[in-house]
Motif scaffolding. Structure first.
Motif, PDB file in Angstrom:
ATOM      1  N   LEU A   1      19.871   0.125  10.604  1.00 36.78           N
ATOM      2  CA  LEU A   1      20.356   1.516  10.656  1.00 36.78           C
ATOM      3  C   LEU A   1      20.925   1.949   9.304  1.00 36.78           C
ATOM      4  O   LEU A   1      20.719   3.086   8.870  1.00 36.78           O
ATOM      5  CB  LEU A   1      21.415   1.662  11.751  1.00 36.78           C
ATOM      6  CG  LEU A   1      20.879   1.643  13.195  1.00 36.78           C
ATOM      7  CD1 LEU A   1      22.018   1.499  14.189  1.00 36.78           C
ATOM      8  CD2 LEU A   1      20.067   2.903  13.493  1.00 36.78           C
ATOM      9  N   THR A   2      21.615   1.021   8.640  1.00 36.35           N
ATOM     10  CA  THR A   2      22.178   1.343   7.321  1.00 36.35           C
ATOM     11  C   THR A   2      21.052   1.588   6.320  1.00 36.35           C
ATOM     12  O   THR A   2      21.065   2.576   5.583  1.00 36.35           O
ATOM     13  CB  THR A   2      23.071   0.173   6.837  1.00 36.35           C
ATOM     14  OG1 THR A   2      24.039  -0.066   7.846  1.00 36.35           O
ATOM     15  CG2 THR A   2      23.753   0.501   5.527  1.00 36.35           C
ATOM     16  N   GLU A   3      20.066   0.697   6.305  1.00 36.80           N
ATOM     17  CA  GLU A   3      18.933   0.874   5.378  1.00 36.80           C
ATOM     18  C   GLU A   3      18.156   2.151   5.703  1.00 36.80           C
ATOM     19  O   GLU A   3      17.669   2.843   4.805  1.00 36.80           O
ATOM     20  CB  GLU A   3      18.024  -0.366   5.429  1.00 36.80           C
ATOM     21  CG  GLU A   3      18.698  -1.591   4.815  1.00 36.80           C
ATOM     22  CD  GLU A   3      18.034  -2.927   5.170  1.00 36.80           C
ATOM     23  OE1 GLU A   3      18.486  -3.959   4.658  1.00 36.80           O
ATOM     24  OE2 GLU A   3      17.058  -2.945   5.957  1.00 36.80           O
ATOM     25  N   GLY A   4      18.067   2.469   6.983  1.00 44.56           N
ATOM     26  CA  GLY A   4      17.318   3.648   7.425  1.00 44.56           C
ATOM     27  C   GLY A   4      17.973   4.954   7.007  1.00 44.56           C
ATOM     28  O   GLY A   4      17.301   5.991   6.915  1.00 44.56           O
ATOM     29  N   ARG A   5      19.283   4.906   6.769  1.00 47.21           N
ATOM     30  CA  ARG A   5      19.994   6.128   6.367  1.00 47.21           C
ATOM     31  C   ARG A   5      19.510   6.669   5.030  1.00 47.21           C
ATOM     32  O   ARG A   5      19.699   7.841   4.726  1.00 47.21           O
ATOM     33  CB  ARG A   5      21.500   5.873   6.297  1.00 47.21           C
ATOM     34  CG  ARG A   5      22.194   6.360   7.539  1.00 47.21           C
ATOM     35  CD  ARG A   5      23.701   6.204   7.433  1.00 47.21           C
ATOM     36  NE  ARG A   5      24.148   5.408   8.562  1.00 47.21           N
ATOM     37  CZ  ARG A   5      24.941   4.360   8.503  1.00 47.21           C
ATOM     38  NH1 ARG A   5      25.412   3.960   7.340  1.00 47.21           N
ATOM     39  NH2 ARG A   5      25.254   3.714   9.581  1.00 47.21           N
ATOM     40  N   CYS A   6      18.896   5.812   4.214  1.00 47.77           N
ATOM     41  CA  CYS A   6      18.391   6.255   2.903  1.00 47.77           C
ATOM     42  C   CYS A   6      17.188   7.185   3.044  1.00 47.77           C
ATOM     43  O   CYS A   6      16.860   7.913   2.110  1.00 47.77           O
ATOM     44  CB  CYS A   6      17.962   5.054   2.063  1.00 47.77           C
ATOM     45  SG  CYS A   6      19.295   3.895   1.851  1.00 47.77           S
ATOM     46  N   LEU A  38       0.812  -1.224   0.000  1.00 47.25           N
ATOM     47  CA  LEU A  38       0.000   0.000   0.000  1.00 47.25           C
ATOM     48  C   LEU A  38       0.845   1.274   0.000  1.00 47.25           C
ATOM     49  O   LEU A  38       0.311   2.374  -0.142  1.00 47.25           O
ATOM     50  CB  LEU A  38      -0.910   0.011   1.240  1.00 47.25           C
ATOM     51  CG  LEU A  38      -1.853  -1.188   1.393  1.00 47.25           C
ATOM     52  CD1 LEU A  38      -2.532  -1.161   2.758  1.00 47.25           C
ATOM     53  CD2 LEU A  38      -2.892  -1.187   0.265  1.00 47.25           C
ATOM     54  N   LEU A  39       2.172   1.121   0.176  1.00 49.75           N
ATOM     55  CA  LEU A  39       3.000   2.307   0.428  1.00 49.75           C
ATOM     56  C   LEU A  39       2.872   3.380  -0.654  1.00 49.75           C
ATOM     57  O   LEU A  39       2.747   4.564  -0.347  1.00 49.75           O
ATOM     58  CB  LEU A  39       4.466   1.920   0.626  1.00 49.75           C
ATOM     59  CG  LEU A  39       4.758   1.150   1.932  1.00 49.75           C
ATOM     60  CD1 LEU A  39       6.233   0.772   2.015  1.00 49.75           C
ATOM     61  CD2 LEU A  39       4.343   1.953   3.153  1.00 49.75           C
ATOM     62  N   SER A  40       2.884   2.966  -1.931  1.00 47.48           N
ATOM     63  CA  SER A  40       2.831   4.011  -2.961  1.00 47.48           C
ATOM     64  C   SER A  40       1.436   4.652  -3.032  1.00 47.48           C
ATOM     65  O   SER A  40       1.297   5.761  -3.532  1.00 47.48           O
ATOM     66  CB  SER A  40       3.279   3.465  -4.318  1.00 47.48           C
ATOM     67  OG  SER A  40       2.501   2.356  -4.652  1.00 47.48           O
ATOM     68  N   LEU A  61       9.522   3.546  -2.103  1.00 43.39           N
ATOM     69  CA  LEU A  61       8.098   3.428  -2.445  1.00 43.39           C
ATOM     70  C   LEU A  61       7.312   4.638  -1.955  1.00 43.39           C
ATOM     71  O   LEU A  61       6.285   5.010  -2.519  1.00 43.39           O
ATOM     72  CB  LEU A  61       7.514   2.144  -1.842  1.00 43.39           C
ATOM     73  CG  LEU A  61       7.997   0.840  -2.480  1.00 43.39           C
ATOM     74  CD1 LEU A  61       7.598  -0.371  -1.630  1.00 43.39           C
ATOM     75  CD2 LEU A  61       7.413   0.698  -3.895  1.00 43.39           C
ATOM     76  N   LEU A  62       7.822   5.262  -0.864  1.00 47.87           N
ATOM     77  CA  LEU A  62       7.132   6.428  -0.298  1.00 47.87           C
ATOM     78  C   LEU A  62       7.547   7.728  -0.973  1.00 47.87           C
ATOM     79  O   LEU A  62       7.113   8.803  -0.579  1.00 47.87           O
ATOM     80  CB  LEU A  62       7.418   6.513   1.208  1.00 47.87           C
ATOM     81  CG  LEU A  62       6.729   5.459   2.082  1.00 47.87           C
ATOM     82  CD1 LEU A  62       7.365   5.396   3.463  1.00 47.87           C
ATOM     83  CD2 LEU A  62       5.234   5.747   2.204  1.00 47.87           C
ATOM     84  N   GLY A  63       8.434   7.637  -1.941  1.00 48.29           N
ATOM     85  CA  GLY A  63       8.834   8.833  -2.683  1.00 48.29           C
ATOM     86  C   GLY A  63      10.162   9.426  -2.238  1.00 48.29           C
ATOM     87  O   GLY A  63      10.600  10.443  -2.779  1.00 48.29           O
ATOM     88  N   GLY A  64      10.780   8.822  -1.218  1.00 50.20           N
ATOM     89  CA  GLY A  64      12.131   9.227  -0.824  1.00 50.20           C
ATOM     90  C   GLY A  64      12.214  10.448   0.082  1.00 50.20           C
ATOM     91  O   GLY A  64      13.301  10.825   0.507  1.00 50.20           O
ATOM     92  N   ASP A  65      11.060  11.067   0.420  1.00 52.65           N
ATOM     93  CA  ASP A  65      11.140  12.300   1.226  1.00 52.65           C
ATOM     94  C   ASP A  65      10.377  12.188   2.546  1.00 52.65           C
ATOM     95  O   ASP A  65       9.994  13.192   3.134  1.00 52.65           O
ATOM     96  CB  ASP A  65      10.608  13.477   0.395  1.00 52.65           C
ATOM     97  CG  ASP A  65       9.162  13.253  -0.042  1.00 52.65           C
ATOM     98  OD1 ASP A  65       8.680  12.100   0.065  1.00 52.65           O
ATOM     99  OD2 ASP A  65       8.512  14.215  -0.472  1.00 52.65           O
ATOM    100  N   LEU A  72      14.007  -0.941   4.911  1.00 49.56           N
ATOM    101  CA  LEU A  72      13.648   0.473   5.016  1.00 49.56           C
ATOM    102  C   LEU A  72      14.048   1.285   3.785  1.00 49.56           C
ATOM    103  O   LEU A  72      13.369   2.258   3.433  1.00 49.56           O
ATOM    104  CB  LEU A  72      14.282   1.094   6.272  1.00 49.56           C
ATOM    105  CG  LEU A  72      13.770   0.553   7.615  1.00 49.56           C
ATOM    106  CD1 LEU A  72      14.419   1.304   8.771  1.00 49.56           C
ATOM    107  CD2 LEU A  72      12.253   0.641   7.716  1.00 49.56           C
ATOM    108  N   ASP A  73      15.139   0.885   3.102  1.00 53.83           N
ATOM    109  CA  ASP A  73      15.519   1.651   1.900  1.00 53.83           C
ATOM    110  C   ASP A  73      14.492   1.429   0.782  1.00 53.83           C
ATOM    111  O   ASP A  73      14.128   2.367   0.065  1.00 53.83           O
ATOM    112  CB  ASP A  73      16.946   1.315   1.433  1.00 53.83           C
ATOM    113  CG  ASP A  73      17.215  -0.180   1.331  1.00 53.83           C
ATOM    114  OD1 ASP A  73      16.416  -0.983   1.855  1.00 53.83           O
ATOM    115  OD2 ASP A  73      18.228  -0.552   0.707  1.00 53.83           O
TER     116      ASP A  73
END
Ligand code: CP3
Length: 342
Positions: free
Chosen positions: A304-309, A247-249, A273-277, A267-268
């Motif tokens: 944490l690494t994936e979350g940095r995106c 459903l994210l997009s 999918l959420l638009g990156g912002d 998370l990346d």
């Protein structure tokens, strides 16, 4: 001075160390909770402001998390709509009678939580004072579809047979039910914000049961209405659609700053999918807390690494902490997140 890492991350700052809180952080895995809970039943605990405030603060002191979440339950505002709520030991919630017909939906009351849920307001007032030099307080509500499943099924459910039948066979009745639940949810969250919570989370726990088409047709307009109605309040809002990666997009344009992600999606990927912002929250599998320390450390590092995106990251579990998890492991998680990310 107050720890505001959580609010800064929600505002889109890349905060170091990364803030963490834990869904169901006040609960049965904590002996300190068990002690308070041993003296009373769950609903009475929710409705007794001094006790609800006490168990809200426990994980802040014991675990060192960066936010407190109001101790209550998503089903609390359903009772004054005219349905009987109880929690049977070992059975989860029971709602009687289940709401299945148009007449039953029409009878439901769109109440004023300022009158009917005074104990929630009072709990928040106590907490705002008690947490003044500690951490921010999160308020919350269930999202209308998740609340509808409990009302129509009369409790927890495996396949949501009755809820989906109503949605397919009686879409007008289902829409009326969703509208009433949405109205109550807006008022309930307004009351919490006015009482002083500093962030809110909307839990759509059973969103994952619906296809993209059914979610966008029958549910999303109501969720949109909730966030639009609250958009003039300057408190950050988090939407958590559990099992809702598909459903994210479709939900990315909601008027909220942060999206909760369960453990199924990195998370990346979710961020893209959420638009990156958007700020994201998550997403350790609660059962990964059983891993030995070295492996848990690896999992935390990966997340944490994936979350940095993402624009910002609030660490959390991908769903609530389970009663079987040793509290020392949860404390270790908080330490690992803070240590690795600083
Ligand atoms: O996160 C927190 O620490 C704040 C408190 C909180 C509770 N429930 C306390 C609780 C929050 C935010 C909730 C939300 C909630 N409640 C959700 C959405 C989040 C999620 O888990 O997906 C849902 C679906 C509910 C409904 C609910 N409440 C169920 C199905 C159950 C029974 C399940 C169980 O574990 O027994 C509850 C009971 C409940 N809510 C408990 C707690 C601490 C256990 C009650 C006890 O002490 O016996």
């Amino acid at each position: 001075m107050k720890n505001n890492r959580f609010l800064r991350a929600l505002a889109g700052e890349k905060v170091r160390p990364v803030p963490i809180w834990i869904m169901r952080q006040a609960g049965r895995y904590l002996p300190e909770y068990q002690k308070v809970r041993g003296k009373t039943d769950f609903l009475t605990l929710c409705k007794t402001p001094e006790l609800a405030a006490e168990v809200t603060i426990q994980p802040v002191d014991i675990l060192g998390v960066d936010a407190a979440i109001l101790f209550s339950d998503i089903l609390i505002p359903l009772e004054p709509m005219g349905i009987e709520l109880s929690f049977k030991e070992g059975h989860g919630p029971v709602l009687e009678p289940p709401i299945r017909s148009r007449t039953e939906v029409e009878r439901l009351v769109v109440h004023d939580p300022n009158e009917t849920c005074k104990f929630v307001r009072r709990t928040i007032e106590i907490l705002v004072a008690a947490l003044a030099n500690k951490v921010p307080l999160i308020g919350f509500s269930g999202a209308p579809f998740t609340l509808a499943t409990y009302m129509v099924e009369g409790g927890s459910s495996r396949n949501f047979l009755n809820t989906k039948r109503m949605m397919y066979e009686e879409p007008i009745t289902f829409g009326q039910l969703m509208t009433k639940l949405t109205d109550v949810t807006i008022r309930y969250l307004q009351m919490q914000i006015e009482a002083g919570v500093e962030a809110i989370q909307l839990f759509d726990t059973w969103a994952g049961a619906l296809s993209v088409t059914d979610y966008t047709t029958h549910v999303l307009p109501h969720v949109e209405r909730i966030f639009n109605a609250l958009s003039h309040y300057n408190v950050p809002k988090i939407f958590f659609a559990f099992g809702g990666c598909h459903l994210l997009s479709s939900i990315k344009d909601l008027e909220c700053q942060c999206f909760g992600i369960d453990w199924r999606t990195p998370l990346d990927v979710a961020s893209q999918l959420l638009g990156g912002d958007k700020v994201i929250q998550g997403n350790l599998d609660p059962i990964a807390l059983f891993l030995p320390e070295a492996q848990l450390r690896k999992e935390v590092d990966r997340i944490l690494t994936e979350g940095r995106c993402a624009r910002g990251h609030v660490f959390n579990l991908g769903h609530g902490v389970l009663p079987q998890i040793p509290p020392e492991k949860v404390k270790l998680l908080v330490e690992l997140v803070h240590e690795i990310s600083s």
